[in-house]
Design a protein around this motif. Structure first.
Motif, mmCIF file in Angstrom:
data_model
loop_
_atom_site.group_PDB
_atom_site.id
_atom_site.type_symbol
_atom_site.label_atom_id
_atom_site.label_comp_id
_atom_site.label_asym_id
_atom_site.label_seq_id
_atom_site.Cartn_x
_atom_site.Cartn_y
_atom_site.Cartn_z
ATOM 1 N N LEU A 455 5.135 -10.568 -12.156
ATOM 2 C CA LEU A 455 4.878 -11.017 -10.789
ATOM 3 C C LEU A 455 6.198 -11.407 -10.132
ATOM 4 N N MET A 456 7.018 -12.117 -10.911
ATOM 5 C CA MET A 456 8.298 -12.558 -10.365
ATOM 6 C C MET A 456 9.161 -11.346 -10.029
ATOM 7 N N ASN A 457 9.210 -10.409 -10.959
ATOM 8 C CA ASN A 457 10.000 -9.189 -10.734
ATOM 9 C C ASN A 457 9.564 -8.488 -9.468
ATOM 10 N N GLU A 458 8.244 -8.421 -9.330
ATOM 11 C CA GLU A 458 7.677 -7.684 -8.206
ATOM 12 C C GLU A 458 8.000 -8.385 -6.886
ATOM 13 N N THR A 459 7.867 -9.736 -6.916
ATOM 14 C CA THR A 459 8.104 -10.472 -5.662
ATOM 15 C C THR A 459 9.591 -10.524 -5.329
ATOM 16 N N MET A 460 10.436 -10.429 -6.385
ATOM 17 C CA MET A 460 11.875 -10.490 -6.147
ATOM 18 C C MET A 460 12.426 -9.173 -5.619
ATOM 19 N N GLN A 461 11.587 -8.151 -5.662
ATOM 20 C CA GLN A 461 12.041 -6.850 -5.173
ATOM 21 C C GLN A 461 12.379 -6.946 -3.688
ATOM 22 N N ILE A 462 13.267 -6.096 -3.278
ATOM 23 C CA ILE A 462 13.607 -6.100 -1.839
ATOM 24 C C ILE A 462 12.359 -5.750 -1.040
ATOM 25 N N ARG A 463 11.609 -4.801 -1.588
ATOM 26 C CA ARG A 463 10.375 -4.420 -0.896
ATOM 27 C C ARG A 463 9.209 -4.521 -1.885
ATOM 28 N N PRO A 464 8.668 -5.733 -2.034
ATOM 29 C CA PRO A 464 7.606 -5.899 -3.049
ATOM 30 C C PRO A 464 6.338 -5.136 -2.697
ATOM 31 N N ASN A 465 5.653 -4.662 -3.732
ATOM 32 C CA ASN A 465 4.405 -3.912 -3.529
ATOM 33 C C ASN A 465 3.228 -4.898 -3.534
ATOM 34 N N GLY A 466 2.637 -5.037 -2.359
ATOM 35 C CA GLY A 466 1.560 -6.022 -2.189
ATOM 36 C C GLY A 466 0.378 -5.791 -3.108
ATOM 37 N N ASP A 467 0.002 -4.523 -3.260
ATOM 38 C CA ASP A 467 -1.163 -4.195 -4.103
ATOM 39 C C ASP A 467 -0.910 -4.622 -5.541
ATOM 40 N N VAL A 468 0.314 -4.336 -5.995
ATOM 41 C CA VAL A 468 0.644 -4.685 -7.383
ATOM 42 C C VAL A 468 0.600 -6.194 -7.552
ATOM 43 N N ILE A 469 1.134 -6.898 -6.571
ATOM 44 C CA ILE A 469 1.158 -8.367 -6.648
ATOM 45 C C ILE A 469 -0.276 -8.915 -6.719
ATOM 46 N N THR A 470 -1.153 -8.379 -5.874
ATOM 47 C CA THR A 470 -2.552 -8.851 -5.873
ATOM 48 C C THR A 470 -3.185 -8.606 -7.232
ATOM 49 N N ASN A 921 4.653 0.927 1.525
ATOM 50 C CA ASN A 921 3.657 0.063 0.901
ATOM 51 C C ASN A 921 3.668 -1.297 1.584
ATOM 52 N N LYS A 922 2.625 -2.039 1.334
ATOM 53 C CA LYS A 922 2.488 -3.349 1.971
ATOM 54 C C LYS A 922 3.675 -4.219 1.568
ATOM 55 N N GLY A 923 4.376 -4.771 2.549
ATOM 56 C CA GLY A 923 5.494 -5.660 2.246
ATOM 57 C C GLY A 923 6.826 -4.937 2.135
ATOM 58 N N ASP A 924 6.804 -3.606 2.181
ATOM 59 C CA ASP A 924 8.076 -2.863 2.079
ATOM 60 C C ASP A 924 8.862 -2.954 3.385
ATOM 61 N N THR A 925 10.202 -3.032 3.245
ATOM 62 C CA THR A 925 11.000 -3.062 4.482
ATOM 63 C C THR A 925 11.138 -1.657 5.063
ATOM 64 N N ILE A 926 11.092 -0.655 4.193
ATOM 65 C CA ILE A 926 11.140 0.721 4.718
ATOM 66 C C ILE A 926 9.718 1.140 5.035
ATOM 67 N N PRO A 927 9.445 1.488 6.271
ATOM 68 C CA PRO A 927 8.065 1.868 6.625
ATOM 69 C C PRO A 927 7.723 3.248 6.058
ATOM 70 N N ALA A 928 6.441 3.605 6.204
ATOM 71 C CA ALA A 928 6.012 4.939 5.768
ATOM 72 C C ALA A 928 6.815 5.996 6.529
ATOM 73 N N ILE A 929 7.136 7.061 5.826
ATOM 74 C CA ILE A 929 7.996 8.083 6.449
ATOM 75 C C ILE A 929 7.114 9.127 7.131
ATOM 76 N N PHE A 936 2.010 10.817 7.010
ATOM 77 C CA PHE A 936 2.829 9.617 6.804
ATOM 78 C C PHE A 936 2.857 9.362 5.303
ATOM 79 N N LEU A 937 4.033 9.302 4.755
ATOM 80 C CA LEU A 937 4.152 9.214 3.302
ATOM 81 C C LEU A 937 4.577 7.817 2.870
ATOM 82 N N LYS A 938 3.881 7.327 1.834
ATOM 83 C CA LYS A 938 4.325 6.084 1.206
ATOM 84 C C LYS A 938 4.564 6.377 -0.282
#
Lengths: 1086, 189
Positions: A455-470, A921-929, A936-938
């Motif tokens: 969880l910590m690793n995931e939240t510490m990511q620059i762009r954490p994945n919300g689904d994974v965190i949940t 992905n949810k919480g990512d700083t880079i939006p879907a392309i 739209f790709l994630k």
């Protein structure tokens, strides 16, 4: 024919007073039982005689009736003991405690036969040995006798001992048991009888205060009892034993002839009384003369008249028919319920059915069985808690505790979700159980730590994945709940090796029971019962509560006895708590508890033995089939051979039981009726055979099997009006409805309204939502759609979950996560410069520091592996696969990967630069392309490698499985990951990192399975069929368009594509025609 | 009154304890005057009928009526065609009793709700679902039949009695049958 065996003193004092009931009558006339003591075989008969004598005496003398000195033989022996043996010399032990002593004896001695190579004996062996050895003691056999038999055993003698090793063990156990009794001044029943017999022989005047001692109703005695009777005969007290015995038919039932002979040999003078000395019923005499004789005597019609024999469908229907019969005779003939008795040979078979079915007919039932203590639900609940200690916390024990209604662990609310979580967690963690609570705690801590780090690793990511965190948070919550249960159990229970003395052990057990909520559960039930509140328990709740409370009382008495006797013996010796528990288990296994008789309330249901000599006007004998009455004979080979005459003795005993339930010796003119029933089928629909006792009865009473057996399935038989007797208003309504068909429709309409339609609501109603135009697609989604439109529909639109499979090995997901984490941490470790989003540089390894890099990689991997190192047997193999085994010359995957990576670093012009880049992905700083036309790709790119001049890049992906896609898959659109990621990466490298001119060159799959790399979409490859990402993009865009258009049509596919599909049962793939070129089996030849 | 109850795993078909660790029907708030028609072992799941009409006992349980009951059995391994023929032909002898012919067929996973506790699956041994319609109900008959052909039963669910189907009645739930549903129970072919 009756006999009285009396000593000279009795003859001198009383002469010939006639049969037992005549003697009783004279005592009642006299109005005093002073100087008379009665010994009766059963407690029930004792109570009934007591009531009868009290009533008659009061009716005659109109004054308070004194206590009537009446005992069973065991009660009498205990009474004599209390009178003539100085107090505090010995302690009398209970039956269960006796079993525990046998177990103790077995533990103390060396048993080559039973123990063999093992160290422990099974519960069954212990119980069986205790039963056999106590049987031997009751028959007056001592260890010395057994021992001398073993020593003089002659294998050629067919009646001698054949199994010397076994008997030798038994003899050793018996000797040790005798030693314990002697050493500790303890008495079991045979020892008690022996002691008082000796005391009476030495002091014949010691039992004078009992006055004349009269025994009645016995048919058999054990060896110590014989010796006791012999002592009574020689004492200075008048003593008589009445025996209802006719030498003419004595051999037919019971073991009277043996008893008769033995009594004669002990010095008694038999006095024969004929019928004139007491009134006796003609049917009784007829049965006594002819039952089981095999003859068809001249029978009077009135002999058959009291009997109704009914063949029922199965035991359940049998009890139903009996209930109707009882209601019928009670209502139509005014027979009080207390004057009706239902008896059977084996009450355990039927008591449950009577408890459940009689209340359905509004009949109070008075069942006095003696269930085994260890089968009581409340005792089972208590032992579930102790089993956690005994069996070192097995999974099934914890699960059963959570599901048990009696137990409410403090602070734990058992819900379906908790059980599901429990199951899920132990499956995920692969917990085996059986290694103690601490091991569970360790596993939970390790798992929680791993989840927290993830969880910590995931939240510490620059762009954490919300689904994974949940998902991780949910898992953490589940683990918390389940580990809460373990913690509660840890607080509640005690460590198995904790040393304690008996008192401390028993106090701890009581405290555990108290804290487990069992007592308060019973209190709540009882309170609700008093308030007549509907509780979640069926119709017989008050009796169930009684049953539980009696079992609990019996259990606590046993605990107290254990505490007192053990403290008396060895107050200072401490044993482990588990050892005390094992002793308690042994005690509980050998004990029963009594559901008390409630005279005058309801209809009595009991065993055939218990109704002997009792006067009821209606007797119902049920379960009259072979195997039940008579009970099936099984040769007891435990002693190594079948004992002589044991089968003959068994059948005589069974006959006696049947005979005594049909007759009684008290003078009476009251008419008696009998209903004899048997089921044609067992509960599991096996055929049952009518008891041959019924055939014998029919033979001597002039009945005929063809004509006189009524059948439950023939409802219109005039002889069985009770079968048509309706016992509740619901039945009346039902019958009325069936008779008036016009009512049916209306009434059923009404019933339909009442039915619980709410209960059949679908739990997971599908929500068919086609993705909106701004929906971002992941690669997995697009690949799924490419693979099967229908699977996409089932999974993504209908949202059906895929079937999960669990494996004892590390799953593909765990393997993937492990390597991803390790490699990501490796390249972001201090060995490499930090890449920020403005100055992106390819990373490289210093060629002189190979060992440093390798060491760091292994250190990270070790740390990560510790987090997933659960209790499962294959973990060592997994470790070997990853880290290798230098001793065995096995190279691990990590080493192989490092070699490959090192080689690439030295040779390739592309070096790793970015890792785990998540976008859209949810919480990512880079939006879907946005790749155009609604696509739209994630996703998350495992790694991007840059050329030294940052002019081109390579998309890299780690694959844990064996199968790595190739250009063909990509060109067909089955694998869209690489082209789409390449296009996406190009876009965000421009927008986020300012690499305007950086273009995709090729893509590479790194197989973590065999540590190889596979290049795809490489324009420089020879004979390349690789298409460029731009050329491949329209395929994906078309898929997206189809999804938006709702095109989920099922296309014909090859069978192997569907083989492992989770949605096969939804899918109608086999209903559509095969794809062109293939001919299905049905179409062959057409 | 005729009630259809979805008996969950680990529950015995009676209201009072039998001295085992299993739960009883007393925990399901069933009406106070009903009793099970026949039995379903504690480790089997599915349709159990309960009634307060004693005549139904005769109609449904007497073997002479040959009342069909349908089961879904998840078995270890994949039975061959010969195995299925053995099941169908009634040639199996189980404890000296020749079983009657029955309808048996392989089916796709019927997607029953996950059992608690889940069955013991072996990773490297596949499992298969069978649908069996029996016309007799000896003790643990389906389990003995599948064991006799070498495919032990991992999970057993009774899904129909007569033509009445368990359908989506959830484990532990019950409902009173209406007139039409009662007719389905007694339908034989």
């Amino acid at each position: 024919m009756s006999y009285v065996f009396a000593n000279q003193r009795y003859h001198d004092l009383h002469g010939s007073e006639g049969r037992f009931h005549a003697v009783l009558g004279r005592l009642v006339q006299k109005g005093s039982f002073e100087n008379t003591t009665l010994i009766i075989p059963t407690g029930r008969r004792q109570r009934m005689l007591d009531r009868m004598i009290t009533r008659e005496m009061f009716a005659l003398h109109k004054k308070p009736v004194p206590d009537i000195p009446m005992y069973t033989l065991e009660q009498f022996a205990k009474h004599v003991y209390s009178l003539i043996i100085p107090k505090g010399t010995y302690r009398i032990i209970s039956d269960p405690y006796r079993n525990m002593l046998f177990e103790e004896a077995m533990v103390n001695v060396d048993l080559p036969f039973y123990r063999g190579l093992g160290t422990t004996l099974s519960r069954q062996t212990i119980d069986k040995c205790a039963e056999v050895l106590y049987g031997l003691r009751k028959d007056g056999i001592l260890s010395s006798t057994l021992n001398s038999e073993v020593r003089s055993a002659n294998p050629k003698d067919i009646h001698g001992i054949h199994d010397i090793a076994r008997i030798s063990d038994l003899s050793t156990i018996l000797h040790e048991y005798e030693q314990i009794l002697e050493r500790e001044y303890l008495l079991d029943y045979p020892a008690l009888l022996g002691l008082i017999t000796q005391a009476i022989i030495e002091q014949p005047q010691s039992i004078r205060r009992y006055g004349t001692i009269i025994m009645d109703g016995f048919s058999e005695f054990t060896e110590p009892e014989w010796l006791f009777l012999d002592a009574l005969e020689r004492s200075e007290t008048a003593f008589a034993c009445f025996l209802e015995y006719d030498p003419e038919n004595g051999p037919l039932f019971g073991n009277f002839d043996q008893t008769f002979g033995k009594l004669g040999n002990t010095g008694f003078k038999p006095h024969k009384m004929d019928f004139s000395e007491g009134v006796s019923e003609p049917l009784h005499n007829h049965l006594r003369h002819y039952l089981f004789s095999g003859k068809r005597p001249q029978a009077k019609p009135e002999f058959a008249q009291p009997f109704t024999i009914l063949e029922c469908i199965n035991p359940q229907s049998e009890v139903d028919a009996i209930a109707r019969y009882v209601r019928w005779i009670h209502s139509t003939q005014n027979i009080p319920l207390s004057d009706i008795v239902i008896a059977m040979r084996n009450p355990e078979q039927y008591s449950g059915l009577f408890r459940e079915i009689f209340p359905l007919h509004g009949l109070p039932v008075n069942i006095t069985d003696r269930p085994k203590l260890h089968t009581s639900p409340v005792i089972i609940a208590m032992f579930l808690l102790f089993d956690i200690i005994r069996h070192s916390c097995r999974i099934e024990d914890i699960r059963t505790i959570l599901m048990n209604p009696y137990i409410s662990l403090p602070g734990v609310k058992t819900t379906h979700e908790l059980l599901q979580s429990f199951d899920e967690i132990i499956r995920t963690m692969r917990i085996k159980g059986g290694k103690g609570l601490k091991e569970w705690e360790r596993s939970f801590n390790s798992f929680s730590l791993m989840l927290s780090r993830r969880l910590m690793n995931e939240t510490m990511q620059i762009r954490p994945n919300g689904d994974v965190i949940t998902r991780i948070e949910k898992k953490i919550e589940e683990v918390k709940q389940v580990s809460g249960v373990i913690k509660t159990l840890q607080e509640l229970l005690i460590e198995e090796h904790t040393p304690c003395n008996p008192e401390e052990a028993i106090n701890t057990m009581k405290s555990i029971i108290d804290k487990s909520g069992i007592v308060s559960y019973l209190e709540v039930l009882s309170k609700h019962q008093h308030q007549q509140v509907l509780v979640d328990i069926h119709q017989t709740s008050s009796e169930l509560i009684e049953r539980d409370v009696r079992a609990m009382r019996a259990f606590f008495l046993l605990l107290d006895e254990y505490k007192q006797l053990r403290m008396h013996r060895n107050p200072n010796i401490k044993a482990s708590f588990k050892e005390h528990l094992e002793r308690i288990v042994s005690i509980v296994h050998g004990s029963q508890f009594q559901i008390r008789e409630k005279p005058g309330t309801g209809i009595t249901v009991t065993s055939m033995e218990q109704i002997r000599e009792l006067e009821y006007s209606t007797i119902i004998l049920c379960g009259m089939h072979e195997g039940s009455s008579p009970l099936a004979y099984t040769a007891d080979m435990f002693m190594g051979r079948e004992l002589p005459d044991s089968e003959e003795r068994h059948i005589r005993r069974e006959r006696m039981s049947f005979y005594l339930s049909l007759v009684h010796h008290a003078p009476s003119n009251r008419p008696r009726t009998f209903l004899l029933t048997y089921p044609a089928l067992s509960s599991d629909l096996h055929d049952l055979m009518r008891s041959h006792f019924l055939d014998e009865l029919m033979l001597v009473t002039g009945m005929n099997a063809e004509e006189d057996i009524c059948k439950q399935s023939f409802m219109n038989d005039e002889r069985t009006p009770f079968l048509r007797y309706l016992t509740s208003k619901e039945e009346y309504i039902d019958v009325m409805m069936k008779q008036q068909h016009n009512l049916d429709h209306l009434v059923y309409k009404q019933i339909e309204k009442w039915t619980t339609s709410e209960q059949i609501k679908r739990k997971h109603a599908p929500t068919a939502i086609i993705p909106d135009k701004r929906h971002s697609f992941s690669i997995t989604e697009l690949n799924e759609y490419a693979r099967c439109h229908y699977q996409y529909f089932a999974k993504r639109i209908l949202r059906f979950a895929e079937e999960e499979t669990s494996t004892m090995w590390m799953s593909a997901l765990e393997n993937g996560l492990f390597f991803h984490h390790v490699l990501h941490q490796f390249y972001t470790s201090p060995l490499f410069p930090i890449n920020d989003r403005y100055v992106l540089k390819p990373l490289s390894m210093n060629p002189d520091k190979r060992d440093v890099y390798r060491g760091e990689l292994f250190r990270i991997a070790e740390r990560e592996f510790r987090m997933i190192d659960f209790q499962h047997p294959f973990m060592d193999i997994e470790r070997q696969t990853i880290f290798g085994n230098p001793e065995k010359g096995i190279k691990g995957r990590l080493d192989m990967w490092f070699d490959m990576e090192w080689k690439n670093m030295q040779q390739s012009q592309y070096k790793p630069a970015l890792f785990e880049i998540s976008f859209g992905n949810k919480g990512d700083t880079i939006p879907a392309i946005d790749l155009g036309k609604g696509l739209f790709l994630k996703g998350k790119i495992d790694r991007i490698e840059l050329s030294d001049d940052a002019s081109s890049f390579v998309i890299a992906d780690y694959k844990t499985g064996k199968n790595v896609p190739g250009n063909a898959d990509i060109n067909k659109g089955k694998e869209q990951q690489m082209p789409l990621y390449a296009l996406a990466a190009q876009k965000f490298l421009q927008s986020e990192y300012g690499l305007e001119q950086c273009t995709p060159h090729h893509a590479v799959y790194y197989s973590l399975h065999n540590c190889t790399s596979k290049i795809v979409m490489d324009p420089e490859q020879k004979r390349s069929v690789a298409l460029t990402p731009e050329e491949l993009l329209p395929l994906s865009q078309n898929y997206v368009a189809s999804i938006h258009a709702g095109d989920f049509e099922l296309k014909a596919k090859k069978d192997q594509d569907c083989e492992h599909c989770s949605f096969m049962t939804l899918c109608r793939i086999h209903a559509i025609p095969p794809i062109r070129g293939e001919v299905g089996p049905d179409e062959e030849g057409t | 009154m005729l009630i259809a109850f979805h008996k969950p795993y680990g529950i015995i078909s009676q209201f009072t304890s039998d001295g085992s660790k299993h739960g009883t029907l007393a925990s399901f708030n069933l009406p106070r005057d009903v009793y099970p028609l026949g039995r379903l072992d504690a480790d089997s799941e599915g349709l159990l009928l309960l009634t307060n009409e004693s005549a139904l006992n005769r109609d449904l349980l007497l073997p002479v009526h040959r009342h069909p009951r349908t089961y879904h059995a998840q078995v270890e391994g994949i039975p061959s065609q010969e195995d299925m023929t053995l099941l169908q032909n009634g040639t199996l002898i189980i404890q000296e009793h020749v079983v009657l012919p029955c309808n048996a067929q392989l089916i796709q996973n019927p997607m029953h709700q996950e059992r608690i506790p889940s069955i013991r699956k072996r990773v490297h041994i596949p499992d298969t679902w069978l649908e069996l319609t029996l016309y007799e109900g000896k003790n643990r008959q389906v389990r003995k039949m599948t064991a006799a052909i070498g495919h032990p039963t991992l999970r057993l669910i009774r899904v129909a009695i007569g033509k009445f189907l368990l359908k989506d009645l959830e484990p532990g739930a019950w409902k009173e049958l209406d007139h039409k549903e009662r007719l389905l129970v007694f339908e034989r072919s």
